[in-house]
Write a protein that holds these residues in place. Sequence first.
Motif, PDB file in Angstrom:
ATOM      1  N   PHE A  76       2.457   8.853  -5.503  1.00 58.11           N
ATOM      2  CA  PHE A  76       3.231   8.954  -4.271  1.00 58.11           C
ATOM      3  C   PHE A  76       4.716   9.054  -4.604  1.00 58.11           C
ATOM      4  CE2 PHE A  76      -0.483   6.232  -3.221  1.00 58.11           C
ATOM      5  CZ  PHE A  76      -1.146   7.143  -2.422  1.00 58.11           C
ATOM      6  N   GLY A  77       5.437   9.760  -3.738  1.00 63.32           N
ATOM      7  CA  GLY A  77       6.865   9.878  -3.962  1.00 63.32           C
ATOM      8  C   GLY A  77       7.583   8.570  -3.680  1.00 63.32           C
ATOM      9  N   HIS A  78       8.340   8.091  -4.653  1.00 61.92           N
ATOM     10  CA  HIS A  78       9.126   6.865  -4.496  1.00 61.92           C
ATOM     11  C   HIS A  78      10.590   7.276  -4.331  1.00 61.92           C
ATOM     12  CE1 HIS A  78       5.432   5.319  -6.288  1.00 61.92           C
ATOM     13  NE2 HIS A  78       5.762   4.138  -5.805  1.00 61.92           N
ATOM     14  N   VAL A 115       6.493  -0.465  -6.234  1.00 60.45           N
ATOM     15  CA  VAL A 115       5.629   0.676  -6.505  1.00 60.45           C
ATOM     16  C   VAL A 115       4.469   0.638  -5.530  1.00 60.45           C
ATOM     17  CG1 VAL A 115       4.155   1.796  -8.214  1.00 60.45           C
ATOM     18  CG2 VAL A 115       6.270   0.689  -8.927  1.00 60.45           C
ATOM     19  N   TYR A 116       4.183   1.771  -4.910  1.00 61.39           N
ATOM     20  CA  TYR A 116       3.052   1.838  -3.989  1.00 61.39           C
ATOM     21  C   TYR A 116       1.743   1.618  -4.738  1.00 61.39           C
ATOM     22  CZ  TYR A 116       6.395   3.871  -0.746  1.00 61.39           C
ATOM     23  OH  TYR A 116       7.472   4.071   0.058  1.00 61.39           O
ATOM     24  N   ARG A 117       0.756   1.130  -4.015  1.00 60.74           N
ATOM     25  CA  ARG A 117      -0.531   0.822  -4.624  1.00 60.74           C
ATOM     26  C   ARG A 117      -1.609   1.768  -4.114  1.00 60.74           C
ATOM     27  NH1 ARG A 117      -1.092  -5.423  -6.076  1.00 60.74           N
ATOM     28  NH2 ARG A 117       1.089  -5.956  -6.288  1.00 60.74           N
ATOM     29  N   THR A 118      -2.680   1.850  -4.865  1.00 60.31           N
ATOM     30  CA  THR A 118      -3.812   2.670  -4.461  1.00 60.31           C
ATOM     31  C   THR A 118      -4.644   1.917  -3.433  1.00 60.31           C
ATOM     32  OG1 THR A 118      -5.248   1.797  -6.192  1.00 60.31           O
ATOM     33  CG2 THR A 118      -3.877   3.681  -6.761  1.00 60.31           C
ATOM     34  N   LEU A 119      -5.688   2.574  -2.964  1.00 63.94           N
ATOM     35  CA  LEU A 119      -6.565   1.946  -1.984  1.00 63.94           C
ATOM     36  C   LEU A 119      -7.298   0.748  -2.569  1.00 63.94           C
ATOM     37  CD1 LEU A 119      -8.090   5.136  -0.337  1.00 63.94           C
ATOM     38  CD2 LEU A 119      -6.219   3.724   0.519  1.00 63.94           C
ATOM     39  N   PHE A 120      -7.422   0.706  -3.897  1.00 68.79           N
ATOM     40  CA  PHE A 120      -8.136  -0.379  -4.539  1.00 68.79           C
ATOM     41  C   PHE A 120      -7.208  -1.539  -4.900  1.00 68.79           C
ATOM     42  CE2 PHE A 120     -10.313   3.581  -5.495  1.00 68.79           C
ATOM     43  CZ  PHE A 120     -11.574   3.313  -4.985  1.00 68.79           C
ATOM     44  N   GLY A 121      -5.931  -1.412  -4.579  1.00 66.29           N
ATOM     45  CA  GLY A 121      -5.021  -2.508  -4.816  1.00 66.29           C
ATOM     46  C   GLY A 121      -4.312  -2.470  -6.144  1.00 66.29           C
ATOM     47  N   TYR A 122      -4.634  -1.524  -7.005  1.00 67.95           N
ATOM     48  CA  TYR A 122      -3.973  -1.458  -8.294  1.00 67.95           C
ATOM     49  C   TYR A 122      -2.644  -0.723  -8.160  1.00 67.95           C
ATOM     50  CZ  TYR A 122      -8.637  -2.657  -9.914  1.00 67.95           C
ATOM     51  OH  TYR A 122      -9.833  -3.277 -10.098  1.00 67.95           O
ATOM     52  N   ILE A 123      -1.702  -1.119  -8.977  1.00 66.65           N
ATOM     53  CA  ILE A 123      -0.401  -0.456  -8.948  1.00 66.65           C
ATOM     54  C   ILE A 123      -0.569   0.978  -9.420  1.00 66.65           C
ATOM     55  CG2 ILE A 123       1.885  -0.420 -10.007  1.00 66.65           C
ATOM     56  CD1 ILE A 123       1.855  -3.418  -9.981  1.00 66.65           C
ATOM     57  N   ASP A 124      -0.073   1.902  -8.639  1.00 67.50           N
ATOM     58  CA  ASP A 124      -0.332   3.318  -8.865  1.00 67.50           C
ATOM     59  C   ASP A 124       0.730   3.893  -9.787  1.00 67.50           C
ATOM     60  OD1 ASP A 124      -0.617   6.251  -6.769  1.00 67.50           O
ATOM     61  OD2 ASP A 124      -1.593   5.729  -8.639  1.00 67.50           O
ATOM     62  N   CYS A 125       0.428   3.964 -11.071  1.00 71.65           N
ATOM     63  CA  CYS A 125       1.407   4.357 -12.073  1.00 71.65           C
ATOM     64  C   CYS A 125       0.837   5.453 -12.948  1.00 71.65           C
ATOM     65  CB  CYS A 125       1.797   3.157 -12.929  1.00 71.65           C
ATOM     66  SG  CYS A 125       2.870   3.552 -14.308  1.00 71.65           S
ATOM     67  N   ASP A 126       1.574   6.553 -13.089  1.00 73.70           N
ATOM     68  CA  ASP A 126       1.173   7.649 -13.962  1.00 73.70           C
ATOM     69  C   ASP A 126       2.215   7.791 -15.054  1.00 73.70           C
ATOM     70  OD1 ASP A 126       1.279  10.577 -14.881  1.00 73.70           O
ATOM     71  OD2 ASP A 126      -0.602  10.516 -13.771  1.00 73.70           O
ATOM     72  N   SER A 182       0.828  -1.199   0.000  1.00 74.54           N
ATOM     73  CA  SER A 182       0.000   0.000   0.000  1.00 74.54           C
ATOM     74  C   SER A 182       0.865   1.252   0.000  1.00 74.54           C
ATOM     75  CB  SER A 182      -0.927  -0.001   1.215  1.00 74.54           C
ATOM     76  OG  SER A 182      -0.152  -0.016   2.404  1.00 74.54           O
ATOM     77  N   LYS A 183       0.180   2.396   0.001  1.00 76.64           N
ATOM     78  CA  LYS A 183       0.898   3.678   0.019  1.00 76.64           C
ATOM     79  C   LYS A 183       1.657   3.833   1.335  1.00 76.64           C
ATOM     80  CE  LYS A 183      -2.901   6.389   1.954  1.00 76.64           C
ATOM     81  NZ  LYS A 183      -3.793   7.537   1.745  1.00 76.64           N
ATOM     82  N   PRO A 184       2.658   4.708   1.371  1.00 70.42           N
ATOM     83  CA  PRO A 184       3.436   4.879   2.609  1.00 70.42           C
ATOM     84  C   PRO A 184       2.557   5.388   3.747  1.00 70.42           C
ATOM     85  CG  PRO A 184       3.966   6.590   1.003  1.00 70.42           C
ATOM     86  CD  PRO A 184       3.148   5.582   0.291  1.00 70.42           C
ATOM     87  N   LYS A 185       2.783   4.844   4.925  1.00 71.09           N
ATOM     88  CA  LYS A 185       1.992   5.252   6.084  1.00 71.09           C
ATOM     89  C   LYS A 185       2.356   6.654   6.534  1.00 71.09           C
ATOM     90  CE  LYS A 185       1.513   0.499   7.736  1.00 71.09           C
ATOM     91  NZ  LYS A 185       1.768  -0.449   8.844  1.00 71.09           N
ATOM     92  N   THR A 186       3.598   7.028   6.341  1.00 69.11           N
ATOM     93  CA  THR A 186       4.030   8.385   6.659  1.00 69.11           C
ATOM     94  C   THR A 186       4.727   8.944   5.437  1.00 69.11           C
ATOM     95  OG1 THR A 186       6.197   7.690   7.476  1.00 69.11           O
ATOM     96  CG2 THR A 186       4.388   7.723   9.064  1.00 69.11           C
ATOM     97  N   TYR A 187       4.881  10.232   5.426  1.00 68.61           N
ATOM     98  CA  TYR A 187       5.564  10.885   4.316  1.00 68.61           C
ATOM     99  C   TYR A 187       6.985  11.294   4.704  1.00 68.61           C
ATOM    100  CZ  TYR A 187       1.146  10.945   1.888  1.00 68.61           C
ATOM    101  OH  TYR A 187      -0.009  10.568   1.245  1.00 68.61           O
ATOM    102  N   LYS A 188       7.541  10.540   5.650  1.00 68.47           N
ATOM    103  CA  LYS A 188       8.919  10.779   6.032  1.00 68.47           C
ATOM    104  C   LYS A 188       9.824  10.011   5.092  1.00 68.47           C
ATOM    105  CE  LYS A 188       7.815  11.565  10.885  1.00 68.47           C
ATOM    106  NZ  LYS A 188       8.060  11.151  12.295  1.00 68.47           N
ATOM    107  N   LYS A 189      10.642  10.723   4.400  1.00 66.47           N
ATOM    108  CA  LYS A 189      11.467  10.115   3.363  1.00 66.47           C
ATOM    109  C   LYS A 189      12.372   9.033   3.923  1.00 66.47           C
ATOM    110  CE  LYS A 189      15.037  11.293  -0.011  1.00 66.47           C
ATOM    111  NZ  LYS A 189      15.812  12.376  -0.634  1.00 66.47           N
ATOM    112  N   ALA A 190      13.001   9.292   5.070  1.00 66.91           N
ATOM    113  CA  ALA A 190      13.982   8.349   5.608  1.00 66.91           C
ATOM    114  C   ALA A 190      13.336   6.996   5.913  1.00 66.91           C
ATOM    115  CB  ALA A 190      14.621   8.926   6.876  1.00 66.91           C
ATOM    116  N   GLU A 191      12.152   6.996   6.526  1.00 70.40           N
ATOM    117  CA  GLU A 191      11.496   5.743   6.873  1.00 70.40           C
ATOM    118  C   GLU A 191      11.100   4.962   5.624  1.00 70.40           C
ATOM    119  OE1 GLU A 191       8.263   6.461   9.457  1.00 70.40           O
ATOM    120  OE2 GLU A 191       9.467   7.513  10.965  1.00 70.40           O
ATOM    121  N   ASP A 192      10.551   5.675   4.630  1.00 68.15           N
ATOM    122  CA  ASP A 192      10.149   4.996   3.400  1.00 68.15           C
ATOM    123  C   ASP A 192      11.349   4.410   2.669  1.00 68.15           C
ATOM    124  OD1 ASP A 192       7.606   5.759   3.978  1.00 68.15           O
ATOM    125  OD2 ASP A 192       7.612   7.519   2.683  1.00 68.15           O
ATOM    126  N   VAL A 193      12.437   5.180   2.612  1.00 62.95           N
ATOM    127  CA  VAL A 193      13.625   4.712   1.904  1.00 62.95           C
ATOM    128  C   VAL A 193      14.228   3.506   2.611  1.00 62.95           C
ATOM    129  CG1 VAL A 193      15.984   5.315   1.257  1.00 62.95           C
ATOM    130  CG2 VAL A 193      14.133   6.926   0.837  1.00 62.95           C
TER     131      VAL A 193
END
Length: 689
Positions: free
Chosen positions: A117-119, A99-110, A55-66
């Motif tokens: 979401f920031g990767h 790649v983070y996913r949307t709430l519906f489970g699909y891969i979130d790609c633009d 799913s999408k990152p729980k927080t928007y803290k870069k260090a934790e996500d990385v």
Amino acid sequence: MASAVDLISGLPDDLLLRILAFLPAASEVARTTALSSRWRHLWPLAVALRFNINSKPKTYKKAEDVDAARKLIADASAAVTTRAAAAGPDVEDLEVSLVYRTLFGYIDCDPYDGFSFGHHHAADVTSAHVAAWLSFAAGRVTRSFTMALPSVEEHGPHAIAMAAAAEALEEEDAELEEGEAVDVPGGEQEEEDDGHDWWGEEEEEEGEVIEPVAQFVDEEEEERVLFAEEEEDDLKEEEAIVDVPGGQEEEDDDWQEPGGREQHEFVNEEEKDEFENEQDEFVNEEEEDDEFENEQDEFVDEEEERILFAELPSSMRVAAMNLILGQAILKIPDAGTGAFRTLTEVRLSYARLKDDNDDHRLGHLLSSSCSPMLRKLKLSYIFNLATLRLAATRALEELQLLSLHDLRSLTVEEAPNLRVLRIDGCYYVSEASIAAPALEVLEWDYPCNVKRLQFDGTASVRRIDMLNLYSHHQRFVDDDDDNSGAMWLLRNCTSARRLVMSVMFPHWHWLQDNQNYDRAEDETGAQDLQDAMEVMPELPKVNNLTVNIWAGGHTIGATVTKLIAKCAEIEYLSIKITSPNQECLYEDCICDHPKDWEFQKIYLQNLRYIKIRDFLLLDSHKRLIWVLLVSSPSLERMIVAIWTCCEGDDEEVDFDEVPCYCGHWEPFVWECSELGFIRPIKYEWMPGI
């Protein structure tokens, strides 16, 4: 109390491995070792390896996500390396989704700006990782392989274009700051006007303007020459003298560079220390500059490393392959006959072909000679794909081509089992040849010109899920216009029961500029603006019609009425109005022709259900509802959804002004606005009073 019996651990290994295959992540498989010693040797033999961020990152803290993503990348690489070296069983399913996913489970790609979401971990995925995962999938994966890679935003196609535009603007600003040379009378050049009144305090006559300008240029040129000469003299003087502590200036006769040569003698130790400190500061500044330049070089090298390179294996044993490559530069191999004989489903997206011939190699790889069992194919957001030729795709049942902006030529040969064909966002396809005699579902938003279209299989089409049509356009002779492909499909898809189409009105300013064209042919072959509804064929078998109206500031009633009249057997009608904010501003616009369109009787004997979205109380909208009510004696229900996009609009719509002909309107869906007002947003028409 008797202790619980562990019946699961007594099952054979094959069955336990099958149970582990249902776990959604490899980390959860590893945790089963805590159950008992019986499970410890099983997880390295798991038949499914899944590494996904989920799913999408729980927080928007870069260090934790990385940190979390880096651990996942390392775990995936370690597991693949270990299994590749071991002699254990093959892996049935391999999933590496970063790649983070949307709430519906699909891969979130633009496709343009990267991802929603920031990767921040995108730069940690290297070409070596990609090569290792692809290599393992080619040799050890037998059922499905999924790899979803994020892209660094700087390398997205839209981001690249924006960066280029920003760079051009910066260069332009720099040129403006430096001053651009402009032509002045007398053949001289001068910097741009900086706001000073060069013409003096008194106004000069037009014939006397040249003389003061030339005089000014000469004076300025003379000042610049004098200034340059003085600057050169100052430099020469500075070379002959040095600054000596104490404020004195002496000739440079006794000064020598350090290192055994004669040096200047200082008056006292304090002045000497002060001078040495100044020299140390100067050296430190030079070292800092060098360090900064090294950091910049490292940053440039890091940016270059972020561009991914990937090469598809020359053969694979998987049945399903889903690759989202994060704008990687993709090389297609020369695949041999039957190299992908087990492949039944392919999804390939978000990549750039490396070589000019990669598009031909990709078509060959996906054809029956290499992939004889391929049934489903989806290609989306693949760049540098100019030509796609699928030869003898005998097993292919579903083909989706989405947003292939570089695609110019499409060929689908011998596809006897193709049932679904979807071509969406491929705006620049100029020629197409399709042989699909069993086709049932067709979606092609912008068909190519009929002169370069060969389509075998339109007679079997039951559904047209998307087709764009221009309501009015400038027509050329021999059906050479933007609607020719769409009109050809409507004429030849004679068995279609369901039709979804978009009718696009041109902007009313454009129509206003083109209203005075003569009916006769002009020098370029162009004729008067053509009303598409006048040449649109009858659609007697369509019983389900969905129309998306792109109003563009026009009155829509006349065109929609003429379109619906083409479908005499219609039972279900859905209309969505886009940009319905106003009536047409042009008094005699052809969008409202004929003027008495609401009084022209149309016969919709079978129409039972109508849904209209984004409705406003415009006069043309109310007249359209009147026509639909009067023309539909079997109508059972009509739902009208009010356009609520206007922020701050909390007034309830007065639906009493809407015609109700032999029926009545009732609100049946309500909402609470931002200001707390309860208002109806959907109304329902039912027959009877």
